[in-house]
Design an enzyme around this catalytic site. Structure first.
Site, PDB file in Angstrom:
ATOM      1  N   ASP A  70      -6.952  -2.538  -7.555  1.00  0.00           N
ATOM      2  CA  ASP A  70      -7.363  -3.240  -6.379  1.00  0.00           C
ATOM      3  C   ASP A  70      -7.948  -4.694  -6.838  1.00  0.00           C
ATOM      4  O   ASP A  70      -7.883  -4.795  -7.890  1.00  0.00           O
ATOM      5  CB  ASP A  70      -8.793  -2.430  -5.815  1.00  0.00           C
ATOM      6  CG  ASP A  70      -8.993  -2.785  -4.389  1.00  0.00           C
ATOM      7  OD1 ASP A  70      -8.368  -2.241  -3.431  1.00  0.00           O
ATOM      8  OD2 ASP A  70      -9.942  -3.625  -4.284  1.00  0.00           O
ATOM      9  N   ARG A 104      -6.677  11.908  -5.728  1.00  0.00           N
ATOM     10  CA  ARG A 104      -7.966  11.015  -5.731  1.00  0.00           C
ATOM     11  C   ARG A 104      -9.016  11.963  -5.610  1.00  0.00           C
ATOM     12  O   ARG A 104     -10.004  11.547  -6.236  1.00  0.00           O
ATOM     13  CB  ARG A 104      -7.843  10.191  -4.251  1.00  0.00           C
ATOM     14  CG  ARG A 104      -9.218   9.357  -4.194  1.00  0.00           C
ATOM     15  CD  ARG A 104      -9.058   8.515  -3.151  1.00  0.00           C
ATOM     16  NE  ARG A 104     -10.464   8.412  -2.665  1.00  0.00           N
ATOM     17  CZ  ARG A 104     -10.974   7.930  -1.628  1.00  0.00           C
ATOM     18  NH1 ARG A 104     -10.265   7.877  -0.729  1.00  0.00           N
ATOM     19  NH2 ARG A 104     -12.435   7.864  -1.367  1.00  0.00           N
ATOM     20  N   ARG A 148       0.788  -1.286  -0.113  1.00  0.00           N
ATOM     21  CA  ARG A 148      -0.112   0.068   0.064  1.00  0.00           C
ATOM     22  C   ARG A 148       1.020   1.222   0.200  1.00  0.00           C
ATOM     23  O   ARG A 148       0.570   2.144   0.752  1.00  0.00           O
ATOM     24  CB  ARG A 148      -0.812   0.333   1.283  1.00  0.00           C
ATOM     25  CG  ARG A 148      -2.071  -1.201   1.240  1.00  0.00           C
ATOM     26  CD  ARG A 148      -3.286  -0.682   0.309  1.00  0.00           C
ATOM     27  NE  ARG A 148      -4.121  -1.671   0.259  1.00  0.00           N
ATOM     28  CZ  ARG A 148      -5.249  -1.613   0.697  1.00  0.00           C
ATOM     29  NH1 ARG A 148      -5.761  -0.539   1.502  1.00  0.00           N
ATOM     30  NH2 ARG A 148      -6.153  -2.584   0.678  1.00  0.00           N
ATOM     31  N   TYR A 170     -15.515 -11.111  -0.259  1.00  0.00           N
ATOM     32  CA  TYR A 170     -16.046  -9.959  -0.763  1.00  0.00           C
ATOM     33  C   TYR A 170     -17.358 -10.090  -1.458  1.00  0.00           C
ATOM     34  O   TYR A 170     -18.497  -9.696  -1.295  1.00  0.00           O
ATOM     35  CB  TYR A 170     -15.197  -9.063  -1.312  1.00  0.00           C
ATOM     36  CG  TYR A 170     -14.253  -8.445  -0.551  1.00  0.00           C
ATOM     37  CD1 TYR A 170     -14.476  -7.203   0.488  1.00  0.00           C
ATOM     38  CD2 TYR A 170     -12.807  -9.063  -0.110  1.00  0.00           C
ATOM     39  CE1 TYR A 170     -13.374  -6.766   1.262  1.00  0.00           C
ATOM     40  CE2 TYR A 170     -11.715  -8.652   0.659  1.00  0.00           C
ATOM     41  CZ  TYR A 170     -12.180  -7.455   1.438  1.00  0.00           C
ATOM     42  OH  TYR A 170     -11.059  -7.203   2.282  1.00  0.00           O
ATOM     43  N   ARG A 183      -3.592   6.601   0.936  1.00  0.00           N
ATOM     44  CA  ARG A 183      -4.209   7.872   1.852  1.00  0.00           C
ATOM     45  C   ARG A 183      -2.977   8.498   2.717  1.00  0.00           C
ATOM     46  O   ARG A 183      -3.431   9.743   3.208  1.00  0.00           O
ATOM     47  CB  ARG A 183      -5.279   7.388   2.424  1.00  0.00           C
ATOM     48  CG  ARG A 183      -6.488   7.347   1.653  1.00  0.00           C
ATOM     49  CD  ARG A 183      -7.792   7.023   2.063  1.00  0.00           C
ATOM     50  NE  ARG A 183      -7.547   5.637   2.628  1.00  0.00           N
ATOM     51  CZ  ARG A 183      -8.413   5.075   3.411  1.00  0.00           C
ATOM     52  NH1 ARG A 183      -9.392   5.306   3.702  1.00  0.00           N
ATOM     53  NH2 ARG A 183      -8.095   3.692   3.644  1.00  0.00           N
TER      54      ARG A 183
HETATM   55  O1  1CP Z   1       0.215   0.845  -3.333  1.00  0.00           O
HETATM   56  C1  1CP Z   1      -0.373  -0.311  -3.223  1.00  0.00           C
HETATM   57  O2  1CP Z   1      -0.268  -1.238  -2.581  1.00  0.00           O
HETATM   58  C2  1CP Z   1      -1.294  -0.506  -4.681  1.00  0.00           C
HETATM   59  C3  1CP Z   1      -2.763  -0.805  -4.493  1.00  0.00           C
HETATM   60  C4  1CP Z   1      -3.578  -1.457  -3.689  1.00  0.00           C
HETATM   61  C5  1CP Z   1      -3.483  -2.900  -3.476  1.00  0.00           C
HETATM   62  C6  1CP Z   1      -2.221  -4.000  -3.425  1.00  0.00           C
HETATM   63  C7  1CP Z   1      -4.733  -1.120  -3.155  1.00  0.00           C
HETATM   64  C8  1CP Z   1      -5.267   0.323  -3.517  1.00  0.00           C
HETATM   65  N1  1CP Z   1      -5.419  -2.062  -2.848  1.00  0.00           N
HETATM   66  C9  1CP Z   1      -4.753  -3.498  -2.841  1.00  0.00           C
HETATM   67  C10 1CP Z   1      -5.078  -4.807  -2.199  1.00  0.00           C
HETATM   68  C11 1CP Z   1      -6.217  -4.912  -1.477  1.00  0.00           C
HETATM   69  N2  1CP Z   1      -7.465  -4.372  -1.528  1.00  0.00           N
HETATM   70  C12 1CP Z   1      -6.415  -5.900  -0.690  1.00  0.00           C
HETATM   71  C13 1CP Z   1      -5.179  -7.118  -0.363  1.00  0.00           C
HETATM   72  C14 1CP Z   1      -4.095  -6.120   0.441  1.00  0.00           C
HETATM   73  C15 1CP Z   1      -4.314  -5.938   1.975  1.00  0.00           C
HETATM   74  O3  1CP Z   1      -4.915  -6.710   2.723  1.00  0.00           O
HETATM   75  O4  1CP Z   1      -4.168  -4.667   2.155  1.00  0.00           O
HETATM   76  C16 1CP Z   1      -7.676  -6.039   0.144  1.00  0.00           C
HETATM   77  C17 1CP Z   1      -8.180  -6.655   1.336  1.00  0.00           C
HETATM   78  C18 1CP Z   1      -8.482  -4.893  -0.829  1.00  0.00           C
HETATM   79  C19 1CP Z   1      -9.715  -4.652  -0.675  1.00  0.00           C
HETATM   80  C20 1CP Z   1     -10.026  -3.163  -0.265  1.00  0.00           C
HETATM   81  N3  1CP Z   1      -9.864  -2.109  -1.149  1.00  0.00           N
HETATM   82  C21 1CP Z   1     -10.063  -2.667   0.916  1.00  0.00           C
HETATM   83  C22 1CP Z   1      -9.869  -3.433   2.366  1.00  0.00           C
HETATM   84  C23 1CP Z   1     -11.326  -3.474   3.073  1.00  0.00           C
HETATM   85  C24 1CP Z   1     -11.149  -4.432   4.035  1.00  0.00           C
HETATM   86  O5  1CP Z   1     -12.110  -5.393   3.954  1.00  0.00           O
HETATM   87  O6  1CP Z   1     -10.427  -4.372   5.152  1.00  0.00           O
HETATM   88  C25 1CP Z   1     -10.117  -1.095   0.685  1.00  0.00           C
HETATM   89  C26 1CP Z   1     -10.282  -0.277   1.773  1.00  0.00           C
HETATM   90  C27 1CP Z   1      -9.989  -0.856  -0.740  1.00  0.00           C
HETATM   91  C28 1CP Z   1      -9.766   0.256  -1.308  1.00  0.00           C
HETATM   92  C29 1CP Z   1      -8.446   0.767  -1.597  1.00  0.00           C
HETATM   93  N4  1CP Z   1      -7.607  -0.211  -2.286  1.00  0.00           N
HETATM   94  C30 1CP Z   1      -6.548   0.643  -2.571  1.00  0.00           C
HETATM   95  C31 1CP Z   1      -6.591   1.870  -1.874  1.00  0.00           C
HETATM   96  C32 1CP Z   1      -5.280   2.679  -1.865  1.00  0.00           C
HETATM   97  C33 1CP Z   1      -7.810   1.979  -1.276  1.00  0.00           C
HETATM   98  C34 1CP Z   1      -8.379   3.072  -0.397  1.00  0.00           C
HETATM   99  C35 1CP Z   1      -9.104   3.917  -1.149  1.00  0.00           C
HETATM  100  C36 1CP Z   1      -9.204   5.188  -0.943  1.00  0.00           C
HETATM  101  O7  1CP Z   1     -10.019   5.452  -0.016  1.00  0.00           O
HETATM  102  O8  1CP Z   1      -8.427   5.957  -1.373  1.00  0.00           O
END
Ligand code: 1CP
Length: 355
Positions: A77, A40, A27, A154, A31
């Protein structure tokens, strides 16, 4: 394609000698960076950001401008895959991801089909090509996808979950239906990752964030077996370069021993297993990636530096370590603190390598 100027990350994944331990952060685009929040805001919402290759490229590059990182990761994502299957992904502020059409009946699962990946996820492959051009060979680009079980949670729960009641009931009451779900997502994910590799991803990571919520036998049958299918179907070499595969099962613990047999090149480790123990579990089979507790980044730069020193010492001497956190960086972290971590890896890791 330009020659890669920094390949320490790829070499470490293949357990080859390196002069220092490479570092990237799960990540790393996100944010905690004010410049991410700005872009964003410009995009409107998260999915619009993912669907815009120029802006996705911009946020991928942002952490590389601030820190001496050894890899970039595609900004996207794991939930783009079920979105491409027609489930209608959207994000609700403060609540995380939601699906308009979750698959909550046996019929809905049985009716799932592998979508036209090239067409439906074209925006991802365009982002990969754009990022590769922009990187200009500075560091390698990591592509990624979720594990079928993690993505499946999900899809059937309809959003984030902590207990996974629906998918766990399926595992016990209708295991053949869950097998079908795993197979469809695995097949889609294999095509998805191969298309990322074709577009220019130089390594891939499978995020199995929730697999270890299953008990051992169910983990092996559903989460691990479906990741195995993906790994078996992946393009492992392109333009004479090996494409390493990283599997990150959060909370795997002793299951790391099983995961090392899947044919992946490296395993991600979270902070609940120390790297010395993880090394005993996997022997010389695979490289290891991790595993500083992301909470450490809330502490002072001195405490962070000590955490880096302890993590490096826990892995010990020799090749096959990629430094990372044990899970993603959280939005509340001071960007300067990540700088202290990256600098500490650069300064403290050469003593663990002979090359
Ligand atoms: O920089 C990076 O790592 C690249 C981008 C990335 C990756 C690898 C994002 C952007 N998401 C992910 C993977 C991801 N998404 C996972 C697996 C990794 C982990 O466990 O962290 C999971 C479970 C998700 C699902 C997801 N998407 C969640 C989690 C919800 C939960 O159940 O806890 C969330 C909040 C998102 C949205 C998201 N994806 C990425 C970002 C930066 C965000 C936040 C969005 C925002 O508000 O800007």
């Amino acid at each position: 394609m330009s020659e890669l100027k920094n390949d320490v990350f790829l070499r470490a994944l293949m357990r080859q000698p390196v002069p220092r331990t490479p570092v990237w952060i799960m990540r790393q685009a996100g944010r905690y960076l004010p410049e991410y929040r700005e872009v964003r805001g410009q995009a409107g919402d998260f999915m619009s950001l993912c669907r815009n290759p120029e802006l996705a490229c911009e946020v991928t590059m942002q952490p590389l401008r601030r820190y001496k990182l050894d890899a970039a990761i595609l900004f996207s994502d794991i939930l783009t895959v079920p979105d491409a299957m027609g489930l209608g992904l959207h994000f609700i502020a403060g609540e995380g991801p939601k699906f308009k059409e979750p698959v909550q009946s046996v019929d809905a699962i049985r009716n799932l089909r592998v979508p036209d990946v090239e067409k439906k996820l074209d925006y991802v492959f365009e982002a990969v090509r754009t990022i590769r051009r922009e990187l200009n060979g500075e560091v390698p680009l990591i592509g990624f996808a979720g594990s079928p079980f993690t993505v499946g949670t999900y899809m059937v729960e309809g959003g984030s979950s902590r207990e996974f009641p629906t998918i766990k009931a399926l595992a016990k009451e209708s295991p053949d239906v869950l097998d079908h779900l795993m197979n469809i997502v695995a097949e889609t994910t294999t095509e998805y990752l191969n298309a990322q590799i074709e577009a220019g991803a130089q390594a891939v990571q499978i995020f199995d964030t929730w697999g270890a919520a299953l008990e051992g036998d169910d983990f092996r049958r559903f989460s691990m077996a479906s990741m195995q299918k993906i790994i078996d179907g992946l393009t492992r070499e392109k333009d004479g370069q090996k494409i390493p595969v990283i599997v990150f099962t959060k909370g795997a613990g002793p299951l790391l021993t099983d995961l090392a047999e899947t044919g992946c090149d490296a395993l991600g480790v979270d902070w609940t297993t120390d790297l010395a123990t993880a090394r005993e579990y996997v022997g010389d089979k695979v490289a290891l990636q991790g595993n500083l507790d992301p909470a450490t980044l809330r502490e002072s730069p001195e405490v962070i530096r000590q955490g880096v020193a302890d993590t490096l010492a826990s892995y010990g001497k020799g090749p096959g370590h990629v430094f990372n956190l044990g899970h993603g960086i959280t939005p509340d972290i001071d960007p300067e603190h990540l700088g202290a971590l990256v600098d500490a890896v650069h300064e403290l890791s050469p003593q663990y390598h002979d090359a």
